[in-house]
Scaffold this active site. Structure first.
Site, PDB file in Angstrom:
ATOM      1  N   ALA A   9       0.799  -1.236   0.000  1.00  0.00           N
ATOM      2  CA  ALA A   9       0.000   0.000   0.000  1.00  0.00           C
ATOM      3  C   ALA A   9       0.826   1.277   0.000  1.00  0.00           C
ATOM      4  O   ALA A   9       0.290   2.354  -0.243  1.00  0.00           O
ATOM      5  CB  ALA A   9      -0.944  -0.002   1.204  1.00  0.00           C
ATOM      6  N   GLY A  12       4.109   2.930  -5.418  1.00  0.00           N
ATOM      7  CA  GLY A  12       3.630   3.829  -6.463  1.00  0.00           C
ATOM      8  C   GLY A  12       2.220   3.540  -6.924  1.00  0.00           C
ATOM      9  O   GLY A  12       1.472   4.453  -7.286  1.00  0.00           O
ATOM     10  N   ILE A 118      -2.209  -7.620  -8.934  1.00  0.00           N
ATOM     11  CA  ILE A 118      -1.706  -6.582  -9.839  1.00  0.00           C
ATOM     12  C   ILE A 118      -0.210  -6.781 -10.085  1.00  0.00           C
ATOM     13  O   ILE A 118       0.304  -6.449 -11.150  1.00  0.00           O
ATOM     14  CB  ILE A 118      -1.976  -5.174  -9.245  1.00  0.00           C
ATOM     15  CG1 ILE A 118      -3.480  -4.868  -9.270  1.00  0.00           C
ATOM     16  CG2 ILE A 118      -1.183  -4.099  -9.958  1.00  0.00           C
ATOM     17  CD1 ILE A 118      -3.865  -3.585  -8.540  1.00  0.00           C
ATOM     18  N   ASP A 151      -5.153  -2.817 -19.542  1.00  0.00           N
ATOM     19  CA  ASP A 151      -5.141  -3.036 -20.998  1.00  0.00           C
ATOM     20  C   ASP A 151      -6.467  -2.577 -21.612  1.00  0.00           C
ATOM     21  O   ASP A 151      -6.495  -2.011 -22.704  1.00  0.00           O
ATOM     22  CB  ASP A 151      -4.900  -4.518 -21.309  1.00  0.00           C
ATOM     23  CG  ASP A 151      -3.629  -5.042 -20.655  1.00  0.00           C
ATOM     24  OD1 ASP A 151      -2.652  -4.280 -20.585  1.00  0.00           O
ATOM     25  OD2 ASP A 151      -3.621  -6.206 -20.194  1.00  0.00           O
ATOM     26  N   HIS A 180      -1.373 -10.521 -19.815  1.00  0.00           N
ATOM     27  CA  HIS A 180      -1.115  -9.138 -19.397  1.00  0.00           C
ATOM     28  C   HIS A 180       0.348  -8.750 -19.601  1.00  0.00           C
ATOM     29  O   HIS A 180       0.971  -8.168 -18.736  1.00  0.00           O
ATOM     30  CB  HIS A 180      -1.530  -8.962 -17.922  1.00  0.00           C
ATOM     31  CG  HIS A 180      -1.392  -7.552 -17.412  1.00  0.00           C
ATOM     32  ND1 HIS A 180      -1.999  -6.477 -18.029  1.00  0.00           N
ATOM     33  CD2 HIS A 180      -0.714  -7.037 -16.357  1.00  0.00           C
ATOM     34  CE1 HIS A 180      -1.702  -5.362 -17.364  1.00  0.00           C
ATOM     35  NE2 HIS A 180      -0.913  -5.682 -16.353  1.00  0.00           N
TER      36      HIS A 180
END
Length: 334
Positions: A9, A12, A118, A151, A180
């Site tokens: 957290a 960036g 992520i 995307d 990805h």
């Protein structure tokens, strides 16, 4: 009452993502974890006049366990950013271990949470989380997602630029499938809600596809060593998290591309495997979200010959990326 947890957290992506979650009216508790600075980030966010209660945790004193206790949704942007010259593969060497250790914490403390990954390379880190969960006996493929929303966001934006009207960007939807990274990112521009201009040349189409596939490189280059796509990724991560939360709360008809296990919906997954011509364990496809997570995996639908070629090129690379993640856990001592 939704408790959202951001692991990584203070980074960036993590900071702007945490800000967006703090202002999300569906989030009532926001738990932040990182190896540095989270108490400060949490204190700062806690002054914002929205209902979510924010607490920050560091590794000492069972910080990860405390952060994850009672979690409904866990979002993982942890890891190092890409620098100029680095491939997503280079990232793997560093981020794989970080994601593995966080996955172990989730498996032990919040095994029923929805997990949104992520951390790059997503094509490999999602299989890492799956393998850790399997070893811990808590794997539910319906609750694990690789976030490919950036995307989709890029495709919408770049198509609106081609059409000469940025005000269309929020309304444009382009399914982006595959994976990805680089050539595994396949935008199905033939299915764009707003068609490309008539007479749009093959050369321009190839340039547009390449820009969607390698949009991350554009940002890495522009930031000149100061990081990668963080703000746009935080926006995309929040967009997808919000869709998952809304679906869990009972909203129907939410469909979004995500990198998921094809075992999450056997019927849809098997149909997709036939379409792509390979028995892959993971693939990014339009996913219908529900209270259980993945409700249905949609097929690719009608695609152009060119898009079929792009998928053919993506599949071997994807298979390698997935195997890399699986092998990493097989060789790890958990």
């Amino acid at each position: 009452m939704v408790k959202a947890v951001v692991l990584g957290a203070a980074g960036g992506i993590g900071q702007p993502l945490s800000l967006l979650l703090k202002i999300n009216p569906l989030v009532k508790e926001l738990s932040l974890y990182d190896i540095v600075n989270t108490p400060g980030v949490a204190a700062d966010l806690s002054h914002i006049s929205t209902p979510a209660k924010v607490v920050g945790y560091l590794p000492p004193d069972d910080g990860l366990k405390k952060a994850l206790t009672g979690a409904d949704i866990v979002i993982i942007p942890a890891g190092v950013p890409r620098k100029p010259g680095m491939t997503r593969d280079d990232l793997f060497k560093i981020n794989a271990g970080i994601v593995r250790d966080l996955a172990k914490g989730i498996a032990e403390t919040a095994p029923n949470a929805f997990v949104l990954v992520i951390s790059n390379p997503v094509n490999s880190t999602v299989p890492i989380v799956a393998e850790v969960f399997k070893k811990q006996g808590v794997y539910d493929p319906k609750r694990l997602f690789g976030v490919t929303t950036l995307d989709v966001v890029r495709a919408s934006t770049f198509v609106s630029e081609v059409l000469g009207d940025l005000s269309l960007a929020p309304k444009i939807t382009v399914p982006v499938v595959g994976g990805h990274s680089g050539v595994t990112i396949v935008p199905l521009l033939s299915q764009s809600s707003h068609p490309l201009p008539s007479g749009f040349s093959r050369e321009n189409l190839d340039k547009l596809i390449n820009r969607i596939q390698f949009g991350g490189d554009e940002v890495v280059k522009a930031k000149d060593g100061a990081g990668s796509a963080t703000l746009s990724m935080a926006y995309a991560g929040n967009e997808f998290a919000n869709k998952v939360i809304r679906a869990v709360k009972g909203e129907k008809g939410i469909v979004a591309p995500a990198f998921v296990s094809l075992a999450a919906d056997k019927q849809g997954g098997d149909a997709l495997k036939k379409e792509i011509g390979r028995d892959l364990d993971f693939f990014s496809a339009p996913v219908e979200l529900g209270p259980e997570g993945v409700a249905k995996i949609h097929n690719l639908g009608k695609i152009s010959d060119h898009e079929a070629e792009l998928i053919k090129a993506a599949v071997p690379e994807l298979a390698t990326n997935i195997e890399k993640g699986v092998s990493f856990i097989e060789s790890s001592k958990l």
